[in-house]
Scaffold this active site. Structure first.
Site, PDB file in Angstrom:
ATOM      1  N   LYS A  85       0.842  -1.201   0.000  1.00  0.00           N
ATOM      2  CA  LYS A  85       0.000   0.000   0.000  1.00  0.00           C
ATOM      3  C   LYS A  85       0.873   1.245   0.000  1.00  0.00           C
ATOM      4  O   LYS A  85       1.768   1.385   0.831  1.00  0.00           O
ATOM      5  CB  LYS A  85      -0.928  -0.027   1.216  1.00  0.00           C
ATOM      6  N   THR A 145      -9.381   8.468   8.140  1.00  0.00           N
ATOM      7  CA  THR A 145      -8.607   7.286   7.762  1.00  0.00           C
ATOM      8  C   THR A 145      -8.410   6.320   8.923  1.00  0.00           C
ATOM      9  O   THR A 145      -7.710   5.320   8.785  1.00  0.00           O
ATOM     10  CB  THR A 145      -7.227   7.712   7.226  1.00  0.00           C
ATOM     11  N   GLY A 182      -8.645   3.365  11.115  1.00  0.00           N
ATOM     12  CA  GLY A 182      -9.121   1.999  10.925  1.00  0.00           C
ATOM     13  C   GLY A 182      -9.158   1.528   9.482  1.00  0.00           C
ATOM     14  O   GLY A 182      -9.711   0.465   9.201  1.00  0.00           O
ATOM     15  N   THR A 183      -8.545   2.273   8.574  1.00  0.00           N
ATOM     16  CA  THR A 183      -8.588   1.888   7.165  1.00  0.00           C
ATOM     17  C   THR A 183      -7.930   0.530   6.933  1.00  0.00           C
ATOM     18  O   THR A 183      -8.465  -0.322   6.212  1.00  0.00           O
ATOM     19  CB  THR A 183      -7.893   2.952   6.300  1.00  0.00           C
ATOM     20  N   GLY A 184      -6.766   0.315   7.538  1.00  0.00           N
ATOM     21  CA  GLY A 184      -6.063  -0.952   7.355  1.00  0.00           C
ATOM     22  C   GLY A 184      -6.840  -2.129   7.911  1.00  0.00           C
ATOM     23  O   GLY A 184      -6.915  -3.193   7.286  1.00  0.00           O
ATOM     24  N   CYS A 185      -7.435  -1.943   9.098  1.00  0.00           N
ATOM     25  CA  CYS A 185      -8.256  -3.004   9.699  1.00  0.00           C
ATOM     26  C   CYS A 185      -9.403  -3.364   8.770  1.00  0.00           C
ATOM     27  O   CYS A 185      -9.684  -4.536   8.506  1.00  0.00           O
ATOM     28  CB  CYS A 185      -8.827  -2.537  11.041  1.00  0.00           C
TER      29      CYS A 185
END
Length: 512
Positions: A197, A233, A235-238
């Site tokens: 990413k 943004t 918690g975007t990865g979770c």
């Protein structure tokens, strides 16, 4: 290793042969920490799984006191309790996919690793959570090596640039090409697909890439996207990783699953500002697109629609009951010429009503519905012939011209035919079934051997008519229950309009 080779579709993930057949609702377990504000951790995972069509389950690895501004403290429950949670789920539920997030320390990682080896879930997506968006550390430094080894049990890992550097045990990449090269080394080293990413890099775009260096040839699937200017943004990865785990169930090609979940996450990031949650990095709006497209209205059942529509024409039914024509029909005092005039109009009506029923048969989506409306069409023609043979055989009403009520009713039905919309057409056809059968049943107690209109009353009170009417009501209300809100309202309006035309039709014989 340089990430030079690219292709449109990434290969099947490692151990993909264990994927189950596609399921209507994937059962996805999140193993992660908490976020009391709901934007990250298992709270975000459960929303993400649901938004991507799965049933979410959660095992808590750490209790995190955090909000959109930062982490205040972390409490890690005893690993024995973590093990009990994992076993409680896997002993009872068949798990289709697992998403792993925050693991906190070496003991937690070891417990999760032991469970993964024993249970062998078909899909494992590892989001190597080490540092929160706020910059707070979420993984002890001495656990980094254990996390690298855990990556070998995953099918896909989804690190951001700082996390990718830790997995590679190298300095963080500063360019997109460095990121791709680093992802390729991690993929080759651990035998796992890497979703690299580029969100931490500067620039107008935020590229991602699915990197596969697990075999003799390197494959990279690129996903370009414009950078979304927002602070939402958290918690975007979770959310991305749990959504991806859900999308991968059933052997979906990883490249396709990533593309689908990326479109969803972008939509959710764009909608985050609507939530107005917190004063720091706000959460994404997991259901932004879903709410916009589907709304919040609940879908009524066929039974509820039946009650609502029937009650909705109560005033029309009461007006029909109060008509001199219907009252005279019931007690037998109706003039013969008025009744025969009504039958002549009914014969004209039935000809085009039969055509409308035939159109419904042609448009019907199932064989059962097609057969039903076709039989009803034939029955209408038969009824018209019987009217002529029994009541109008003397020819006194030959050449009868349709009156205003008949023309208005038929224009309404034929307009629905011209629209070629099956649902609204059958809704418009229903009152002729339902109201006649209702009137017949309520007039039946007044019928007797000498009643002049006994045959008419008993025809519409017959058990066969009741069975046909019930089937018509069933088909129409089931179609309304399947329709969206706009379609259902169009059906209801067509139904009410036909009921009003029935009122005018019964009123006309004594008004002329």
């Amino acid at each position: 290793m340089s990430a030079e080779a690219t292709r449109d579709a990434a290969p099947t993930a490692p151990r993909a042969a264990t994927h189950a057949a596609p399921r209507a609702v994937p059962r996805v377990l999140s193993i992660a920490g908490t976020d009391p504000t709901g934007g990250a951790g298992i709270q975000a995972d459960l929303k993400s799984i649901a938004a991507n069509g799965g049933y979410g389950m959660a095992v808590v690895t750490a209790l995190v006191a955090q909000n959109t501004r930062g982490v205040r403290s972390v409490h890690v429950p005893p690993v024995a309790f973590l093990r009990e949670q994992l076993d409680a789920v896997s002993d009872d539920v068949e798990i289709d996919a697992v998403k792993i997030g925050m693991l906190a320390d070496v003991d937690v990682i070891g417990t999760v690793r032991e469970w993964l080896v024993r249970v062998a879930p078909p899909i494992v997506v590892l989001d190597p959570v080490m540092v929160a968006t706020s910059g707070d550390r979420l993984l002890r430094a001495d656990a980094e090596g254990a996390l690298r080894e855990l990556a070998r049990l995953a099918h896909v890992v989804t690190p951001n640039i700082p996390e990718l550097a830790i997995l590679a045990d190298e300095p963080p990449a500063t360019t997109w090409q460095q990121t791709l090269d680093q992802a390729a080394r991690v993929s080759a080293r651990f035998g796992v697909l890497v979703l690299a990413k580029g969100g931490h890099l500067d620039g107008d775009t935020a590229p991602d890439a699915l990197v596969d260096a697990t075999g003799p040839e390197l494959f990279v699937t690129m996903y370009d996207a414009s950078r979304i200017e927002t602070t939402n943004t958290h918690g975007t990865g979770c959310s991305l990783s749990s959504g991806l785990a859900t999308r991968l169930v059933g052997g979906v090609e990883p490249a396709r699953a990533v593309g689908e979940v990326k479109r969803w996450i972008s939509e959710s990031i764009r909608g985050g500002g609507e939530l107005a949650v917190g004063g720091g990095n706000g959460p994404i709006h997991h259901f932004a697109g879903m709410w916009q497209r589907a709304g919040l209205e609940t879908r009524p059942t066929a039974s509820e629609i039946r009650t609502e529509w029937w009650d909705g024409i109560r005033d029309v039914r009461e007006q029909i009951d109060a008509l001199p024509f219907v009252m005279g029909l019931g007690d037998g005092s109706l003039r013969d010429d008025a009744f025969r005039g009504y039958l002549a109009q009914d014969a004209l009506y039935l000809r085009d009503y039969a055509r409308a029923l035939a159109t419904a048969s042609a448009l019907a989506p199932t064989v059962a519905e097609q057969a039903f409306w076709a039989a009803a069409s034939e029955g209408s023609i038969t009824a018209e012939l019987e009217l002529h043979e029994s009541w109008l055989a003397d020819g006194a009403y030959d050449g009868t011209v349709a009156d205003e009520a008949t023309i208005g009713y038929l224009d309404h039905l034929l307009a629905r035919c011209a629209e070629s919309d099956y649902d609204t057409l059958i809704a418009a056809l229903l009152p002729c079934f339902w109201l006649y059968q209702d009137i017949g049943l309520r007039l039946l107690p007044r019928s007797h051997d000498a009643h002049p209109y006994r045959s008419w009353i008993e025809t519409y009170a017959d058990a066969g008519i009741a069975e046909v009417t019930e089937k018509a009501v069933e088909f129409v209300t089931q179609a309304a229950a399947r329709a969206d809100e706009r379609g259902r309202e169009a059906m209801r309006e067509a139904f009410v309009r036909s009921a009003e035309h029935e009122l005018a039709f019964f009123a006309a014989p004594l008004e002329s």
